[in-house]
Design an enzyme around this catalytic site. Structure first.
Site, mmCIF file in Angstrom:
data_model
loop_
_atom_site.group_PDB
_atom_site.id
_atom_site.type_symbol
_atom_site.label_atom_id
_atom_site.label_comp_id
_atom_site.label_asym_id
_atom_site.label_seq_id
_atom_site.Cartn_x
_atom_site.Cartn_y
_atom_site.Cartn_z
ATOM 1 C CG ASN A 137 56.173 55.386 56.358
ATOM 2 O OD1 ASN A 137 56.119 54.322 55.668
ATOM 3 N ND2 ASN A 137 56.547 56.417 56.297
ATOM 4 N N GLY A 151 61.898 52.990 69.253
ATOM 5 C CA GLY A 151 61.393 53.746 70.632
ATOM 6 C C GLY A 151 60.538 54.852 70.390
ATOM 7 C CG HIS A 152 61.418 58.203 67.487
ATOM 8 N ND1 HIS A 152 60.601 58.864 66.637
ATOM 9 C CD2 HIS A 152 62.280 57.473 66.468
ATOM 10 C CE1 HIS A 152 61.105 58.645 65.406
ATOM 11 N NE2 HIS A 152 61.980 57.933 65.434
ATOM 12 C CB CYS A 167 57.338 70.916 48.065
ATOM 13 S SG CYS A 167 57.603 71.313 46.585
#
Lengths: 295, 403
Positions: free
Chosen positions: B152, B201-202, B326
């Site tokens: 990702n 799905g998103h 952060c």
């Protein structure tokens, strides 16, 4: 997105005193291992009056690290260095209308840079004396190291006791699993296992038999006894308030801002408790404001 | 649509208007429970069947019954790994990688506390795995291998098809978290040895709150949620009908747009990367640029910190994300950047730009214009930077005392 105050955003988007001060005579370089942020603070101190004439910062860090660096320089400009050293993390956070709990370390870093810069000015060696652990309790910004050391120092066995001593877990309670894990690990060190059904040691009511005035005077005497130890480490302690079994103190000098002041507080607590012959709890003075606000 | 430039599509995506249109009737006129006998349930049941086919088609699965609808990618990951352990209690080991999503990593850490042995495959500085090290770990003690298809953060692809073959040869179940890959890469599961696959799905223009676990026919399975007979008893709980319909539609659209992803989306990504690298000194692409998702680019800007970059980008209406400590909420710097051994002065300044087919080349040009001054502005504040360049030997010139 972090919940930053308008003041934090303002100091981030338009930082004051960015960059190194020309002909600085005090430099402090510090960083926070837990997040990799780092800060250089440069000061120009008037050698005659020991007043901070100018302050500048260079920061490798996130939005709130930059904002709290900016705030720190604004706060300390024009101050005597001894007064500047009294600026606490909470003062920096308050100046910025608060910081998210995860970001309090950013203001710790500013304070430490100031201590390092003053030490540099005075030709002393500065070394940091606390370590920061993973943040466990987000409600009260308590990290794992603080919890571990408090458990060790006070022989704690239950989550409730950890909450009583550190406040960790006293809010939303989502971190109780994390606290149980720390208890399990620390208890294992001394060959015990964590018992979720153990009952928290009862906190006894004041039983010293002294009048309030006598008791407060006694507390002051006991603090005087312990003071030379703190001063030897360039620190000091000031009594702020006594409320039942709670004794609120302000750590100053090198003790101030040291997040591991808990260990020191633990020592003071033990000395007071023994001297008074009753159970008392020593808390940092910031707690007083927080409790007042929370209650 | 809100104004602003959205380059954070690996975090989540806009639900396509056609997808919303497809799902809306299932809140009102088609509100029935698909399990019901009457007409209200029947039509919903048929809609779910169609959606299952659409998902099957995008994944290239052999049977539509291999598609199990779940609530999200995380549920699919947990279901897959816990099922493998439950079905094979004598096998007490798991193989995964150091750069997995927390959905897998945190579960694995918990399983270690429960007494399982977890082998974490390391990556090199481009985020690649050592296949020989993997081969050596495969044994009849291993219950499941769980390896992400695409990372990702960096977009780097793992050779999951090859790894699944190796697992099968060793008689070990193979699961892949493919939430970033599905819809961006052609996938044909029936030609692979992948036993289980998670999708969300998103990440492909369907709503949040719907996911899929692909479960190859014949793979031993133990449900996470037991209860009703929904999903053939493999995932109990009344179906999220509207979202399932939406996911089906989104899968159909992703299938149609697959070539567009490989060509136009990739060209936008490449243009952005080239434009930034040309204009900004001291920055580099992380991961394995030759082998990654077509929509993702992750650039490390040295000597500055990611959250500060994001805040300034956000002020200009540009949305991206960062591997900086952060921004994670945990203060820990990105485990993916650390695993690739990126120096911390660069890892903290890593910024991920992730595209979708709804971005435009005009947006790319605006971002290319916006980034250089932001980097310059922050470097002026950095103790590692002086007079328009990094200080000489930055790590020595600025060596702070760490707490």
């Amino acid at each position: 997105m972090w919940d930053y105050s308008e003041k934090v955003k303002e100091h981030f988007f338009d930082p004051r005193n960015a960059g190194a001060v020309d002909d600085a005579n005090a430099v402090g370089d510090v960083g926070s291992l837990s997040c990799g942020d780092a800060l250089r603070l440069t000061l120009k101190v008037d050698p005659d009056t020991e007043t901070i004439l100018d302050a500048g910062f260079q920061t490798f860090g996130c939005g709130s690290a930059i904002a709290s660096s900016s705030a720190l320089t604004e706060i300390i400009k024009g101050m005597h260095i001894d007064d500047a050293l009294k600026v606490s993390n909470q003062d920096i956070a308050d100046y910025l209308d608060g910081l998210p709990p995860e970001k309090m370390h950013c203001s710790v870093m500013g304070r430490e840079a100031l201590q390092a810069a003053v030490a540099n000015y005075r030709g002393e060696e500065w070394s940091d004396d606390h370590e920061e652990g993973a943040l466990i309790c987000k409600c009260f910004a308590i990290d794992a190291v603080m919890i571990e050391e408090t458990i060790r120092a006070n022989n704690l066995r239950t989550v409730e006791e950890v909450t009583n001593y550190t406040k960790a877990g006293g809010g939303c309670s989502s971190c109780h699993e994390g606290i149980e894990e720390i208890l399990t690990a620390v208890l294992a060190e001394r060959g015990e296992s964590f018992d979720p059904n153990a009952v928290a040691a009862e906190i006894k009511k004041p039983t010293s038999g002294l009048t309030n005035l006598q008791r407060m005077r006694r507390i002051e005497e006991l603090l005087e006894e312990i003071r030379p130890n703190l001063q030897r480490d360039h620190g000091d302690v000031e009594l702020i308030e006594v409320d039942g079994k709670y004794v609120y103190v302000k750590m100053t000098g090198a003790c101030a801002g040291c997040q591991m002041a808990a260990t020191t507080l633990g020592g003071i607590q033990q000395h007071l408790a023994e001297g008074l012959g009753e159970f008392i709890q020593v808390l940092p003075h910031e707690e007083l404001a927080r409790r007042a606000a929370g209650a | 649509m809100t104004s602003g430039i959205y380059l954070d599509n690996n975090a989540t995506t806009m639900v396509d208007a056609a997808v919303v249109e497809a799902m809306l009737p299932y809140f009102t006129e088609q509100f029935g429970n698909p399990s019901s006998m009457h007409q209200f349930g029947d039509k919903v049941g048929r809609a779910l069947k169609k959606a299952r086919k659409q998902v099957q088609s995008l994944l290239g699965a052999e049977h539509d019954s291999e598609i199990i609808f779940t609530s999200c990618g995380t549920e699919s990951d947990s279901t897959a790994i816990l099922s493998a352990l439950k079905a094979q209690p004598e096998r007490r080991e798991i193989i995964t990688t150091v750069v997995e999503h927390p959905a897998v990593l945190t579960l694995c850490e918990q399983l270690e506390k429960d007494g399982y042995t977890v082998h974490y495959l390391k990556v090199d500085n481009k985020g690649r795995l050592d296949m020989q090290a993997y081969q050596r770990l495969l044994s009849d003690k291993v219950a499941v291998v769980s390896v992400m298809w695409a990372n990702n953060e960096s977009g780097t692809l793992f050779p999951v098809e090859e790894m699944a073959e190796m697992a099968r040869s060793a008689g070990v179940m193979f699961h892949t978290d493919a939430v970033q890959a599905v819809g961006k890469l052609p996938i044909n599961l029936k030609d692979t040895s992948i036993d289980m696959l998670s999708l969300s799905g998103h990440k492909l223009h369907a709503p949040k709150g719907i996911g899929v676990l692909y479960l190859r026919r014949g793979v031993r399975f133990r449900p996470l949620l037991r209860g009703g007979h929904q999903e053939r008893g493999r995932r109990a709980g009344t179906e999220n009908a509207a979202s399932i319909v939406a996911l089906g539609k989104a899968c159909e659209m992703a299938h149609e747009a697959m070539d567009f992803e490989k060509t136009f989306v990739k060209s936008m990504r490449d243009r952005l990367e080239q434009g930034i690298l040309e204009r900004v000194p001291h920055c580099f692409v992380t991961g394995d640029p030759g082998n990654r998702l077509p929509n993702t680019c992750n650039i490390a800007f040295e000597y500055i910190e990611g959250e500060a970059i994001l805040l300034l980008l956000n002020k200009m209406g540009i949305a991206a994300s960062s591997g900086s400590a952060c921004t994670s909420g945990s203060l820990e710097p990105s485990h993916v950047m650390r695993a690739m051994d990126i120096p911390y002065t660069a890892a903290h300044g890593s910024v991920r730009f992730s595209f979708s087919r709804y971005n435009t080349m005009e947006e790319v040009e605006r971002v290319i214009e916006a980034v250089p001054p932001i980097v310059e502005q922050l470097r002026k504040l950095s103790p590692y930077w002086a007079d328009g360049g990094p200080v000489e030997e930055p790590e020595k010139a600025f060596a702070p005392t760490y707490a």
